[in-house]
Design a protein around this motif. Structure first.
Motif, PDB file in Angstrom:
ATOM      1  N   GLY A 275     -71.594 -33.810   9.343  1.00  9.93           N
ATOM      2  CA  GLY A 275     -72.868 -33.144   8.206  1.00  9.93           C
ATOM      3  C   GLY A 275     -72.520 -31.766   9.508  1.00  9.93           C
ATOM      4  N   TRP A 276     -71.045 -31.326   9.270  1.00  5.07           N
ATOM      5  CA  TRP A 276     -71.639 -29.765  10.222  1.00  5.07           C
ATOM      6  C   TRP A 276     -71.649 -28.661   9.202  1.00  5.07           C
ATOM      7  CZ3 TRP A 276     -70.738 -28.427  15.766  1.00  5.07           C
ATOM      8  CH2 TRP A 276     -70.963 -26.925  15.963  1.00  5.07           C
ATOM      9  N   HIS A 277     -71.052 -28.379   8.389  1.00  7.31           N
ATOM     10  CA  HIS A 277     -71.217 -27.619   7.066  1.00  7.31           C
ATOM     11  C   HIS A 277     -73.145 -27.274   6.249  1.00  7.31           C
ATOM     12  CE1 HIS A 277     -67.081 -27.165   7.890  1.00  7.31           C
ATOM     13  NE2 HIS A 277     -66.446 -28.332   7.316  1.00  7.31           N
ATOM     14  N   ASP A 278     -73.821 -28.768   7.283  1.00  2.84           N
ATOM     15  CA  ASP A 278     -74.933 -28.349   6.403  1.00  2.84           C
ATOM     16  C   ASP A 278     -75.747 -27.846   7.516  1.00  2.84           C
ATOM     17  OD1 ASP A 278     -74.414 -30.280   4.027  1.00  2.84           O
ATOM     18  OD2 ASP A 278     -74.982 -31.831   5.904  1.00  2.84           O
ATOM     19  N   TYR A 279     -75.507 -26.933   8.460  1.00  2.00           N
ATOM     20  CA  TYR A 279     -75.935 -26.765   9.621  1.00  2.00           C
ATOM     21  C   TYR A 279     -75.304 -25.382  10.288  1.00  2.00           C
ATOM     22  CZ  TYR A 279     -78.268 -30.998  10.005  1.00  2.00           C
ATOM     23  OH  TYR A 279     -79.363 -32.264  10.293  1.00  2.00           O
ATOM     24  N   PHE A 280     -73.901 -25.265   9.905  1.00  2.00           N
ATOM     25  CA  PHE A 280     -73.318 -24.023  10.085  1.00  2.00           C
ATOM     26  C   PHE A 280     -72.413 -23.157   9.045  1.00  2.00           C
ATOM     27  CE2 PHE A 280     -73.544 -26.524  13.667  1.00  2.00           C
ATOM     28  CZ  PHE A 280     -74.856 -25.415  15.020  1.00  2.00           C
ATOM     29  N   ASP A 281     -72.475 -21.916   8.926  1.00  2.00           N
ATOM     30  CA  ASP A 281     -71.124 -21.450   7.742  1.00  2.00           C
ATOM     31  C   ASP A 281     -70.191 -21.156   8.425  1.00  2.00           C
ATOM     32  OD1 ASP A 281     -70.718 -19.706   5.751  1.00  2.00           O
ATOM     33  OD2 ASP A 281     -71.477 -17.814   7.076  1.00  2.00           O
ATOM     34  N   THR A 282     -68.839 -21.824   7.786  1.00  2.00           N
ATOM     35  CA  THR A 282     -67.887 -21.765   8.858  1.00  2.00           C
ATOM     36  C   THR A 282     -66.817 -21.714   8.158  1.00  2.00           C
ATOM     37  OG1 THR A 282     -68.474 -24.108   9.563  1.00  2.00           O
ATOM     38  CG2 THR A 282     -66.140 -23.318   9.833  1.00  2.00           C
ATOM     39  N   ILE A 283     -66.156 -20.707   8.618  1.00  2.00           N
ATOM     40  CA  ILE A 283     -64.559 -20.184   8.446  1.00  2.00           C
ATOM     41  C   ILE A 283     -63.700 -21.062   8.989  1.00  2.00           C
ATOM     42  CG2 ILE A 283     -63.311 -17.841   7.954  1.00  2.00           C
ATOM     43  CD1 ILE A 283     -65.447 -17.013   7.239  1.00  2.00           C
ATOM     44  N   ASN A 284     -62.813 -21.766   8.541  1.00  2.00           N
ATOM     45  CA  ASN A 284     -61.487 -22.532   8.335  1.00  2.00           C
ATOM     46  C   ASN A 284     -60.353 -21.689   8.602  1.00  2.00           C
ATOM     47  OD1 ASN A 284     -62.817 -23.834   9.596  1.00  2.00           O
ATOM     48  ND2 ASN A 284     -62.592 -25.821   8.212  1.00  2.00           N
ATOM     49  N   ALA A 285     -59.418 -21.524   9.746  1.00  2.00           N
ATOM     50  CA  ALA A 285     -58.001 -20.931   9.094  1.00  2.00           C
ATOM     51  C   ALA A 285     -56.937 -21.892   9.896  1.00  2.00           C
ATOM     52  CB  ALA A 285     -57.675 -19.781   9.463  1.00  2.00           C
ATOM     53  N   GLY A 286     -56.545 -22.332   9.324  1.00  2.00           N
ATOM     54  CA  GLY A 286     -54.913 -23.587  10.032  1.00  2.00           C
ATOM     55  C   GLY A 286     -53.954 -23.927   9.426  1.00  2.00           C
ATOM     56  N   GLY A 287     -52.981 -24.272  10.221  1.00  2.00           N
ATOM     57  CA  GLY A 287     -51.306 -24.355  10.072  1.00  2.00           C
ATOM     58  C   GLY A 287     -50.849 -24.491  11.410  1.00  2.00           C
ATOM     59  N   GLU A 288     -49.584 -24.447  10.704  1.00  2.00           N
ATOM     60  CA  GLU A 288     -48.817 -24.827  11.551  1.00  2.00           C
ATOM     61  C   GLU A 288     -48.193 -23.909  12.747  1.00  2.00           C
ATOM     62  OE1 GLU A 288     -43.545 -26.133  11.375  1.00  2.00           O
ATOM     63  OE2 GLU A 288     -44.926 -26.489  10.294  1.00  2.00           O
ATOM     64  N   GLY A 289     -48.185 -23.903  13.858  1.00  2.00           N
ATOM     65  CA  GLY A 289     -47.972 -22.577  14.769  1.00  2.00           C
ATOM     66  C   GLY A 289     -46.511 -22.223  14.651  1.00  2.00           C
ATOM     67  N   CYS A 290     -46.301 -21.001  15.199  1.00  2.00           N
ATOM     68  CA  CYS A 290     -44.746 -20.386  14.963  1.00  2.00           C
ATOM     69  C   CYS A 290     -45.296 -19.482  15.931  1.00  2.00           C
ATOM     70  CB  CYS A 290     -44.332 -20.067  14.193  1.00  2.00           C
ATOM     71  SG  CYS A 290     -45.262 -18.607  13.511  1.00  2.00           S
ATOM     72  N   ASP A 291     -44.459 -19.354  16.439  1.00  5.44           N
ATOM     73  CA  ASP A 291     -43.555 -18.226  17.517  1.00  5.44           C
ATOM     74  C   ASP A 291     -44.493 -16.767  17.044  1.00  5.44           C
ATOM     75  OD1 ASP A 291     -41.411 -17.195  16.917  1.00  5.44           O
ATOM     76  OD2 ASP A 291     -40.313 -18.586  18.419  1.00  5.44           O
ATOM     77  N   PHE A 292     -43.911 -15.845  17.787  1.00 10.26           N
ATOM     78  CA  PHE A 292     -44.081 -14.059  17.998  1.00 10.26           C
ATOM     79  C   PHE A 292     -42.654 -13.783  16.457  1.00 10.26           C
ATOM     80  CE2 PHE A 292     -44.129  -9.597  18.118  1.00 10.26           C
ATOM     81  CZ  PHE A 292     -45.525  -9.624  17.518  1.00 10.26           C
ATOM     82  N   GLY A 293     -41.411 -13.895  16.981  1.00 11.66           N
ATOM     83  CA  GLY A 293     -40.825 -13.638  16.101  1.00 11.66           C
ATOM     84  C   GLY A 293     -40.762 -13.916  14.758  1.00 11.66           C
ATOM     85  N   GLN A 294     -41.052 -15.609  14.652  1.00 12.50           N
ATOM     86  CA  GLN A 294     -41.281 -15.971  13.374  1.00 12.50           C
ATOM     87  C   GLN A 294     -42.693 -15.506  12.594  1.00 12.50           C
ATOM     88  OE1 GLN A 294     -41.080 -20.148  15.565  1.00 12.50           O
ATOM     89  NE2 GLN A 294     -39.477 -20.725  14.477  1.00 12.50           N
ATOM     90  N   HIS A 295     -43.616 -15.150  13.327  1.00 11.10           N
ATOM     91  CA  HIS A 295     -44.965 -14.769  12.545  1.00 11.10           C
ATOM     92  C   HIS A 295     -44.326 -13.346  11.802  1.00 11.10           C
ATOM     93  CE1 HIS A 295     -48.572 -14.011  11.152  1.00 11.10           C
ATOM     94  NE2 HIS A 295     -48.843 -13.328  11.512  1.00 11.10           N
ATOM     95  N   LEU A 296     -43.849 -12.885  12.430  1.00 10.52           N
ATOM     96  CA  LEU A 296     -43.251 -10.967  12.473  1.00 10.52           C
ATOM     97  C   LEU A 296     -42.352 -11.870  11.141  1.00 10.52           C
ATOM     98  CD1 LEU A 296     -42.057  -9.099  15.743  1.00 10.52           C
ATOM     99  CD2 LEU A 296     -43.814  -9.600  14.305  1.00 10.52           C
ATOM    100  N   THR A 297     -41.818 -12.475  10.678  1.00  9.55           N
ATOM    101  CA  THR A 297     -41.274 -13.188  10.074  1.00  9.55           C
ATOM    102  C   THR A 297     -41.481 -13.483   8.332  1.00  9.55           C
ATOM    103  OG1 THR A 297     -39.003 -13.592  11.090  1.00  9.55           O
ATOM    104  CG2 THR A 297     -38.371 -14.430   8.269  1.00  9.55           C
ATOM    105  N   GLN A 298     -42.494 -13.895   8.848  1.00 10.72           N
ATOM    106  CA  GLN A 298     -43.209 -14.440   7.825  1.00 10.72           C
ATOM    107  C   GLN A 298     -44.174 -13.410   7.046  1.00 10.72           C
ATOM    108  OE1 GLN A 298     -45.950 -16.969  10.471  1.00 10.72           O
ATOM    109  NE2 GLN A 298     -45.549 -18.927   9.419  1.00 10.72           N
ATOM    110  N   LEU A 299     -44.708 -12.179   8.081  1.00 12.97           N
ATOM    111  CA  LEU A 299     -45.136 -11.193   7.144  1.00 12.97           C
ATOM    112  C   LEU A 299     -44.870 -10.242   6.760  1.00 12.97           C
ATOM    113  CD1 LEU A 299     -47.038 -10.057  10.765  1.00 12.97           C
ATOM    114  CD2 LEU A 299     -48.529 -11.130   8.702  1.00 12.97           C
ATOM    115  N   ILE A 300     -42.855  -9.922   7.143  1.00 11.81           N
ATOM    116  CA  ILE A 300     -42.381  -9.700   6.112  1.00 11.81           C
ATOM    117  C   ILE A 300     -42.115  -9.990   5.069  1.00 11.81           C
ATOM    118  CG2 ILE A 300     -39.400  -9.098   6.181  1.00 11.81           C
ATOM    119  CD1 ILE A 300     -39.563  -8.426   8.996  1.00 11.81           C
ATOM    120  N   ASN A 301     -42.107 -11.093   4.907  1.00 17.13           N
ATOM    121  CA  ASN A 301     -41.928 -12.091   3.616  1.00 17.13           C
ATOM    122  C   ASN A 301     -43.283 -11.800   2.556  1.00 17.13           C
ATOM    123  OD1 ASN A 301     -39.463 -12.580   3.533  1.00 17.13           O
ATOM    124  ND2 ASN A 301     -39.551 -14.005   5.369  1.00 17.13           N
ATOM    125  N   ALA A 302     -43.900 -11.940   3.637  1.00 15.73           N
ATOM    126  CA  ALA A 302     -45.535 -12.191   2.716  1.00 15.73           C
ATOM    127  C   ALA A 302     -45.686 -11.432   1.185  1.00 15.73           C
ATOM    128  CB  ALA A 302     -46.750 -11.923   3.744  1.00 15.73           C
TER     129      ALA A 302
END
Length: 112
Positions: free
Chosen positions: A85-112
């Protein structure tokens, strides 16, 4: 591979309308679910108030950072939060997913 959830949330008027005792009861119920989530591989890394003095900060009042052992644990966390019932009481934004290291994330950004 670890998965993560970042939540930003602020109280809704429905929360503000509760008495202190009603708030306490709700939060005790949320807390009672934590051991089961921990057994599934959910770990609260950090929770707190958002520092509104930071550059480009969110307008949300609170944050939570969670680590989960896998996608199933992440889904259990997100589902458990919703079922509580959390969302009845709180305006919530979620961001979730599989973690990666900095280099992998840079590749994700390049490929975006």
């Amino acid at each position: 591979m670890p998965h993560y959830l970042a939540e930003l949330y602020s109280p809704k008027q429905t929360w503000l309308n509760l008495t202190a005792a009603e708030r306490q009861q709700f939060l005790e119920e949320v807390g009672a679910a934590m051991p089961a989530l921990a057994a599934l591989g959910v770990d609260a890394i950090s929770l707190g108030q958002v520092d509104q003095t930071r550059l480009h900060t969110s307008e949300h009042q609170f944050y939570a950072i969670w680590r989960c052992t896998d996608d199933q644990a992440l889904e259990a966390l997100i589902g458990g939060i919703a079922q509580s019932g959390w969302h009845d009481y709180f305006d919530t934004i979620n961001a979730g997913g599989e973690g990666c290291d900095f280099g992998q994330h840079l590749t994700q950004l390049i490929n975006a």
